[in-house]
Design a protein around this motif. Structure first.
Motif, short mmCIF file in Angstrom:
data_model
loop_
_atom_site.label_atom_id
_atom_site.label_comp_id
_atom_site.label_asym_id
_atom_site.label_seq_id
_atom_site.Cartn_x
_atom_site.Cartn_y
_atom_site.Cartn_z
N UNK A 1 0.83 -1.21 0.00
CA UNK A 1 0.00 0.00 0.00
C UNK A 1 0.87 1.26 0.00
N UNK A 2 1.95 1.26 0.78
CA UNK A 2 2.83 2.42 0.85
C UNK A 2 3.48 2.69 -0.50
N UNK A 3 3.99 1.63 -1.14
CA UNK A 3 4.61 1.79 -2.46
C UNK A 3 3.60 2.31 -3.47
N UNK A 4 2.41 1.72 -3.49
CA UNK A 4 1.39 2.14 -4.46
C UNK A 4 0.96 3.58 -4.22
N UNK A 5 0.73 3.93 -2.95
CA UNK A 5 0.30 5.29 -2.62
C UNK A 5 1.38 6.31 -2.99
N UNK A 6 2.64 5.96 -2.77
CA UNK A 6 3.72 6.89 -3.09
C UNK A 6 3.79 7.16 -4.59
N UNK A 7 3.62 6.12 -5.39
CA UNK A 7 3.66 6.32 -6.84
C UNK A 7 2.44 7.07 -7.33
N UNK A 8 1.27 6.77 -6.76
CA UNK A 8 0.06 7.49 -7.17
C UNK A 8 0.17 8.97 -6.82
N UNK A 9 0.67 9.26 -5.62
CA UNK A 9 0.80 10.65 -5.18
C UNK A 9 1.86 11.41 -5.97
N UNK A 10 2.72 10.70 -6.69
CA UNK A 10 3.73 11.37 -7.51
C UNK A 10 3.20 11.74 -8.89
N UNK A 11 1.96 11.36 -9.17
CA UNK A 11 1.40 11.60 -10.50
C UNK A 11 1.40 13.06 -10.92
N UNK A 12 1.20 14.03 -9.99
CA UNK A 12 1.27 15.44 -10.44
C UNK A 12 2.59 15.80 -11.10
N UNK A 13 3.68 15.13 -10.71
CA UNK A 13 4.97 15.42 -11.33
C UNK A 13 4.93 15.07 -12.81
N UNK A 14 4.19 13.98 -13.16
CA UNK A 14 4.08 13.59 -14.57
C UNK A 14 3.05 14.45 -15.31
N UNK A 15 1.94 14.74 -14.62
CA UNK A 15 0.85 15.47 -15.27
C UNK A 15 1.23 16.93 -15.50
N UNK A 16 1.81 17.55 -14.45
CA UNK A 16 2.17 18.96 -14.55
C UNK A 16 3.67 19.08 -14.80
N UNK A 17 4.07 19.11 -16.04
CA UNK A 17 5.48 19.23 -16.37
C UNK A 17 5.67 20.31 -17.42
N UNK A 18 6.85 20.85 -17.44
CA UNK A 18 7.18 21.86 -18.44
C UNK A 18 7.57 21.19 -19.75
N UNK A 19 7.25 21.80 -20.86
CA UNK A 19 7.56 21.22 -22.16
C UNK A 19 8.91 21.70 -22.69
N UNK A 20 9.33 22.87 -22.24
CA UNK A 20 10.59 23.41 -22.76
C UNK A 20 11.78 22.71 -22.11
N UNK A 21 12.95 22.95 -22.64
CA UNK A 21 14.17 22.37 -22.09
C UNK A 21 14.50 23.04 -20.76
N UNK A 22 14.69 22.24 -19.72
CA UNK A 22 14.91 22.78 -18.37
C UNK A 22 15.95 21.94 -17.63
N UNK A 23 16.36 22.44 -16.48
CA UNK A 23 17.18 21.66 -15.54
C UNK A 23 16.26 21.03 -14.52
N UNK A 24 16.34 19.72 -14.37
CA UNK A 24 15.45 19.00 -13.45
C UNK A 24 15.72 19.41 -12.01
N UNK A 25 14.68 19.31 -11.19
CA UNK A 25 14.72 19.64 -9.76
C UNK A 25 14.83 21.15 -9.52
N UNK A 26 14.90 21.95 -10.58
CA UNK A 26 14.97 23.40 -10.41
C UNK A 26 13.76 24.11 -10.99
#
Length: 344
Positions: A146-171
């Protein structure tokens, strides 16, 4: 009175605020901390995984938690080289979520498994008979899944809301990722609730053991068990409090509550360094959990190291409370009086 140039500089503060030197300094600090953390953490956690998977004579709740904790720490450590490289290299924004998500997923998976181990220890001490009767690893497996599944599901905004232009990750996380509802959820469910559970269970466990030692006229200050519990709580606070404070402050920056350039630079540096320092927890997990188990030292050739090295010796936990001796949980991360003999 401010002249026109001064007013223009103040009104465009964020546009004129340069983070190049801050990022360069932060990267050097990250490199200096991450390299030894990566090497030492991989060695300790790989050793722990091999022992618990190959040599542990019977899988229990504690061994399941420890295996998952070591796995989360290993995966987090393996994400550090890409994190360091792509934080200074511009890549397509679509690629960044696949680099960022594993880091955050394994961080919060590690946090929640640590909490589970603390709760399990508390139940074993507070309710020894019930704890001993409920040592089946099935529930631990389900909880970890459950912890593993919940952690991956809760990370979905990182995939859904992303920049399209070339960027430096984590910044350059998207504005949606820094939205107030998302950050508040991360702060409450990812840190404050686990912290409250950790403080409550650790305080109750310390209080019970203190009374046991005092009743038996033992030396409380010399108790290895108390030291491990206290150090574990302190490590949790030291490792994860600064980074979540930094996330909160950076959210204020993104919401334009904090607008001063110097303050923005300081917060950026603080957040990057605190994220790196939080990774040290991967090494400390192995020391304060795996080496605390008598069964772990019995199954390896580290017994002499534990005897000679004062770092590991205090982790040898021994319960002097008579009630705990007579009805302890089997094979816990603290002590195994029914199955493990005294380490010479």
């Amino acid at each position: 009175m401010l002249n026109s140039s001064q007013w223009a500089e103040m009104s465009s503060g964020s546009e004129n605020c340069n983070f190049t030197d801050i990022d360069r300094l932060a990267w050097k600090v990250q490199l200096g901390i991450s390299i030894p953390t990566f090497i030492l953490g991989l060695v300790l956690n790989s050793l722990a995984l091999s022992v618990f998977c190959c040599f542990w004579r019977k899988q229990t709740k504690t061994s399941v938690y420890m295996i998952n904790l070591a796995l989360a720490d290993v995966l987090l450590l393996l994400s550090l080289p890409p994190k360091l490289y792509y934080s200074i290299t511009r890549v397509p924004g679509l690629l960044c979520p696949f680099i960022q998500a594993p880091y955050f997923v394994n961080t919060y998976t590690s946090i929640f498994i640590i909490v589970c181990i603390t709760v399990d220890r508390y139940i074993c001490i507070r309710h020894p008979f019930e704890g001993r009767a409920n040592q089946s690893p099935k529930w631990a497996v389900l909880i970890c899944c459950f912890i593993w599944a919940a952690a991956w599901i809760c990370s979905s905004p990182i995939y859904v809301f992303h920049r399209k232009e070339s960027i430096k990750c984590f910044h350059n996380l998207s504005e949606q990722t820094w939205s107030v509802p998302f950050i508040v959820s991360v702060e409450i469910f990812g840190f404050l609730i686990p912290l409250a559970v950790m403080v409550f269970c650790s305080a109750q466990t310390i209080w019970i053991l203190w009374n046991c030692k005092t009743h038996n006229k033992g030396d409380v200050e010399e108790s290895g068990s108390l030291r491990v519990i206290i150090i574990n709580l302190v490590v949790f606070l030291v490792c994860f409090t600064p980074v979540h404070l930094g996330i909160f402050l950076q959210c204020l920056v993104k919401q334009q509550v904090i607008v001063g350039c110097r303050m923005k630079q300081s917060i950026s540096l603080f957040l990057q360094v605190s994220m790196t320092c939080a990774n040290i927890n991967c090494c400390l997990d192995a020391i304060f959990y795996y080496f605390a188990a008598k069964e772990f030292r019995k199954k390896t050739h580290l017994r002499r190291v534990a005897e000679v090295c004062p770092v590991f010796n205090p982790c040898a936990m021994r319960w002097d409370c008579q009630q705990w001796e007579s009805a302890a949980c089997q094979d816990t991360d603290t002590a195994t009086p029914d199955t493990a003999g005294t380490v010479p």
